[in-house]
Write a protein that holds these residues in place. Structure first.
Motif, mmCIF file in Angstrom:
data_model
loop_
_atom_site.group_PDB
_atom_site.id
_atom_site.type_symbol
_atom_site.label_atom_id
_atom_site.label_comp_id
_atom_site.label_asym_id
_atom_site.label_seq_id
_atom_site.Cartn_x
_atom_site.Cartn_y
_atom_site.Cartn_z
ATOM 1 N N ASN A 196 -0.344 10.913 18.467
ATOM 2 C CA ASN A 196 -0.177 10.587 19.881
ATOM 3 C C ASN A 196 1.295 10.453 20.239
ATOM 4 O O ASN A 196 1.710 10.771 21.356
ATOM 5 C CB ASN A 196 -0.912 9.280 20.211
ATOM 6 C CG ASN A 196 -2.420 9.455 20.185
ATOM 7 O OD1 ASN A 196 -2.936 10.530 20.498
ATOM 8 N ND2 ASN A 196 -3.140 8.406 19.803
ATOM 9 N N LYS A 199 2.708 13.762 21.151
ATOM 10 C CA LYS A 199 2.242 14.152 22.486
ATOM 11 C C LYS A 199 3.014 13.410 23.572
ATOM 12 O O LYS A 199 3.355 13.987 24.615
ATOM 13 C CB LYS A 199 0.745 13.873 22.613
ATOM 14 C CG LYS A 199 -0.112 14.750 21.690
ATOM 15 C CD LYS A 199 -1.575 14.319 21.703
ATOM 16 C CE LYS A 199 -2.393 15.126 20.705
ATOM 17 N NZ LYS A 199 -3.785 14.656 20.594
ATOM 18 N N GLU A 203 5.459 15.082 26.517
ATOM 19 C CA GLU A 203 5.331 14.712 27.931
ATOM 20 C C GLU A 203 6.656 14.204 28.490
ATOM 21 O O GLU A 203 7.020 14.513 29.631
ATOM 22 C CB GLU A 203 4.246 13.637 28.090
ATOM 23 C CG GLU A 203 2.831 14.166 27.897
ATOM 24 C CD GLU A 203 1.779 13.068 28.046
ATOM 25 O OE1 GLU A 203 2.164 11.934 28.407
ATOM 26 O OE2 GLU A 203 0.586 13.346 27.805
#
Length: 260
Positions: A196, A199, A203
């Motif tokens: 995560n 990710k 972003e």
């Protein structure tokens, strides 16, 4: 028509050299004539392409730059090493640190490397410059000599945060020295896509820079195999052409060539 790309980030350990080698060889595999220039006194690119002791070379990038600073003539092919995978290398060694000092008092000091690069354009389709992890005079020379800049960035918070200073430097170079320089794109490297955290970093990069700077769709996964290529003196394509890292650099190569 030759395109010159600086591969640049003042943060070390973000796959600049690995990307220079594998993008360069990837281009050769697509039929392009490619020169890679080692613009780092540590000589990492030279070592990654099989030059065990760059400091022992009689002729390297510092030699050529000193000749230009002294307004001396130089041979076009002087110092260039032909690698087994088809790319040409202008190697570098610790003497470049001395050149960095010499540039302080040189005429047109930001344009010394450009003088060399412009002479080599007619012989190649692409010239890739592997920049040192610094925003000093040698890196400014590389940016002044280039048509575009490719920015590898590790998928981690601090390397992403450090992009601000680099991008500000590129804008200053565009304003004062090289109005034509463009952003080739941001390359996310050393990525562990299963987390995560990774990710979130992607972003963050997209949010901060996505509107003003292209971000490559190709992402380079973290792999020990990629580091092993440097010790072997070859690209990932020679070491293991079926490896996911090889596939990622093949996709990156296609993306860059699509910008022609």
């Amino acid at each position: 028509m030759c395109k010159v790309i600086a591969i640049c980030n003042q943060k070390g350990g973000v796959s600049k050299t690995t990307s220079t080698v594998n993008l360069g060889v990837g281009m050769v595999r697509e039929g392009k004539r490619v020169l890679v220039i080692d613009a780092d006194p540590q000589g990492n690119l030279s070592q990654s392409l099989g030059i065990e002791n760059p400091d022992e070379l009689e002729i390297a990038l510092p030699t050529i730059m000193e000749q230009i600073i002294m307004d001396e003539e130089f041979e076009m092919s002087e110092g260039i090493i032909h690698h087994v995978e088809g790319i040409d290398l202008m190697p570098c060694n610790i003497d470049l640190s001395g050149v960095d000092v010499s540039l302080v008092n040189a005429m047109s000091r930001e344009f010394v490397l450009k003088t060399y690069v412009d002479c080599m354009r007619e012989y190649y389709d692409y010239i890739l410059i592997d920049c040192m992890p610094s925003l000093g005079m040698i890196t400014v020379n590389a940016l002044t000599a280039s048509d575009s800049v490719l920015i590898p960035v590790q998928a981690a918070y601090l390397p992403v945060k450090g992009l601000e200073q680099l991008i500000a430097t590129i804008f200053r170079v565009r304003k004062h020295l090289n109005p034509g320089i463009q952003f080739e794109g941001i390359l996310i490297s050393m990525l562990n896509a299963r987390t995560n955290y990774a990710k979130d970093i992607i972003e963050l990069i997209t949010e901060y820079y996505g509107e003003s700077i292209p971000i490559f769709d190709s992402r380079i996964p973290f792999s020990v195999k990629a580091a092993e290529t440097s010790a072997a003196g070859v690209s990932i394509f020679s070491l293991d052409k079926k490896h996911p890292v090889a596939g990622a650099y093949e996709e990156l190569t296609k993306e860059v060539l699509a910008h022609e």
